[in-house]
Scaffold this motif. Structure first.
Motif, PDB file in Angstrom:
ATOM      1  N   PHE A 170       0.780  -1.241   0.000  1.00  9.17           N
ATOM      2  CA  PHE A 170       0.000   0.000   0.000  1.00  9.17           C
ATOM      3  C   PHE A 170       0.814   1.295   0.000  1.00  9.17           C
ATOM      4  CE2 PHE A 170      -2.919  -3.165   1.667  1.00  9.17           C
ATOM      5  CZ  PHE A 170      -4.094  -2.877   0.985  1.00  9.17           C
ATOM      6  N   CYS A 171       2.116   1.249   0.252  1.00  9.22           N
ATOM      7  CA  CYS A 171       2.865   2.498   0.434  1.00  9.22           C
ATOM      8  C   CYS A 171       3.158   3.199  -0.894  1.00  9.22           C
ATOM      9  CB  CYS A 171       4.169   2.240   1.172  1.00  9.22           C
ATOM     10  SG  CYS A 171       5.102   3.767   1.472  1.00  9.22           S
ATOM     11  N   PRO A 172       2.635   4.403  -1.114  1.00  9.24           N
ATOM     12  CA  PRO A 172       2.895   5.118  -2.372  1.00  9.24           C
ATOM     13  C   PRO A 172       4.339   5.585  -2.490  1.00  9.24           C
ATOM     14  CG  PRO A 172       1.711   6.537  -0.837  1.00  9.24           C
ATOM     15  CD  PRO A 172       1.746   5.181  -0.212  1.00  9.24           C
ATOM     16  N   LEU A 173       4.993   5.810  -1.354  1.00 12.65           N
ATOM     17  CA  LEU A 173       6.384   6.234  -1.396  1.00 12.65           C
ATOM     18  C   LEU A 173       7.277   5.091  -1.868  1.00 12.65           C
ATOM     19  CD1 LEU A 173       7.994   8.771  -0.847  1.00 12.65           C
ATOM     20  CD2 LEU A 173       8.318   8.012   1.511  1.00 12.65           C
ATOM     21  N   GLY A 174       6.991   3.891  -1.379  1.00 16.08           N
ATOM     22  CA  GLY A 174       7.717   2.722  -1.857  1.00 16.08           C
ATOM     23  C   GLY A 174       7.475   2.478  -3.338  1.00 16.08           C
TER      24      GLY A 174
END
Length: 243
Positions: A170-174
Motif C-alpha cells: 500500500f505504500c505510495p512512497l515505496g
C-alpha cells in the motif's frame, strides 16, 4: 519545513521534518505549488540516487514493521504477486488523481486523500499522540479517525505475520522509489564471476526476491540480508560505474 525521505507524518508533535507524500498532495490539490515542486524534486533526487534504500533504513513506518515482525508468531513468507501492485494504484489515485480532480466545492482545492483516509504513519505517529495529550481533540475524533485507526490496526497486525505488509502492498512512497531501483546511482550488484547460484541469498530474503537473478528488483529495500548471507561475497551495494 524540510522533507524526510521516509513516510513521516508532519502532524506528529515531535516532527521536525515534513512528509514528501503530504507535500505532493498539497501541490496536486493546488494548496502549495512551491512545496510540491520542492517535494517532487527531493523525491526524484532520492530515487535517482539510492532507489528504495530509504525504505530499508530511514522510514519510521518501515522500522515499526520490522519491530512487529520480530514478534514470535508463525510467519507467512509470500511473494505477494498481485497485492504488491496495489501500491501503484494508491500512488496514482490517492496521491495524484483525487487531489488533482476531486475538489472541495467551497475552497476549490483538492484534499490530501492518502493522508486523510489511509496513511497509518499519520494515525500512529501523529493522531494517536495528539489525542493522548489533548482532551479536546479526543472529543472531536469521529468516524474518519475510527476508520483510519481500524485501517492502521489491520496494517500493523498483518505486519506481525507478513514482512512489511504495508510497505509491499500500500505504500505510495515505496511505489515511487521502486521505479528507480534498477537505474539508481547506488544499487545492488551481483558479481557473476564468483556467484555460484546457490540460492542462499534468496533464502535469506524476507521479500522473496532472488538477488542472484534480479539484484535490483522493484521490491528490494536494500536491507543487506542477501549480501550478509552470501559466502562468496558476490552481492554488495555499489555506486554505478565503480568496480
Amino acid at each position: 519545513m524540510f522533507c524526510t525521505p521516509g513516510l513521516n507524518c508532519h502532524s506528529c508533535p515531535a516532527a521536525a521534518v515534513s512528509c514528501p507524500v503530504g507535500a505532493l498532495q498539497l501541490f496536486f490539490g493546488g494548496v502549495s505549488h512551491a512545496a510540491g515542486l520542492y517535494a517532487a524534486g527531493f523525491l526524484l533526487a532520492c530515487g535517482a540516487a539510492t532507489g528504495r534504500l530509504a525504505c530499508g533504513y530511514v522510514c519510521p513506518m518501515g522500522f515499526l514493521q520490522d519491530l512487529l515482525y520480530k514478534i514470535k508468531t508463525p510467519k507467512k513468507i509470500t511473494r505477494m504477486k498481485f497485492a504488491r501492485y496495489l501500491k501503484y494504484f494508491v500512488l496514482a489515485v490517492f496521491v495524484v488523481v483525487l487531489p488533482l480532480f476531486a475538489l472541495n466545492d467551497l475552497s476549490g482545492l483538492g484534499e490530501p486523500w492518502f493522508c486523510k483516509y489511509i496513511c497509518p504513519s499519520g494515525t500512529i505517529l501523529g493522531a494517536l499522540p495528539l489525542l493522548a495529550a489533548n482532551d479536546f481533540l479526543r472529543g472531536m475524533a469521529g468516524a474518519i479517525f475510527i476508520f483510519k485507526a481500524s485501517l492502521a490496526a489491520c496494517f500493523t497486525g498483518a505486519s506481525v505475520f507478513v514482512y512489511r505488509f504495508f510497505c509491499r502492498a500500500f505504500c505510495p512512497l515505496g511505489a515511487f522509489y521502486s521505479l528507480f531501483n534498477g537505474a539508481a546511482l547506488v544499487r545492488m550488484r551481483c558479481d557473476k564471476s564468483v556467484c555460484d547460484s546457490c540460492g542462499d541469498c534468496a533464502a535469506a530474503c524476507k521479500l522473496k526476491i532472488e538477488p542472484f537473478k534480479a539484484p535490483n528488483a522493484a521490491e528490494c529495500i536494500r536491507c543487506g540480508d542477501c549480501a550478509a548471507s552470501c559466502a562468496k561475497k558476490a552481492l554488495a551495494l555499489k555506486i554505478s560505474g565503480t568496480k
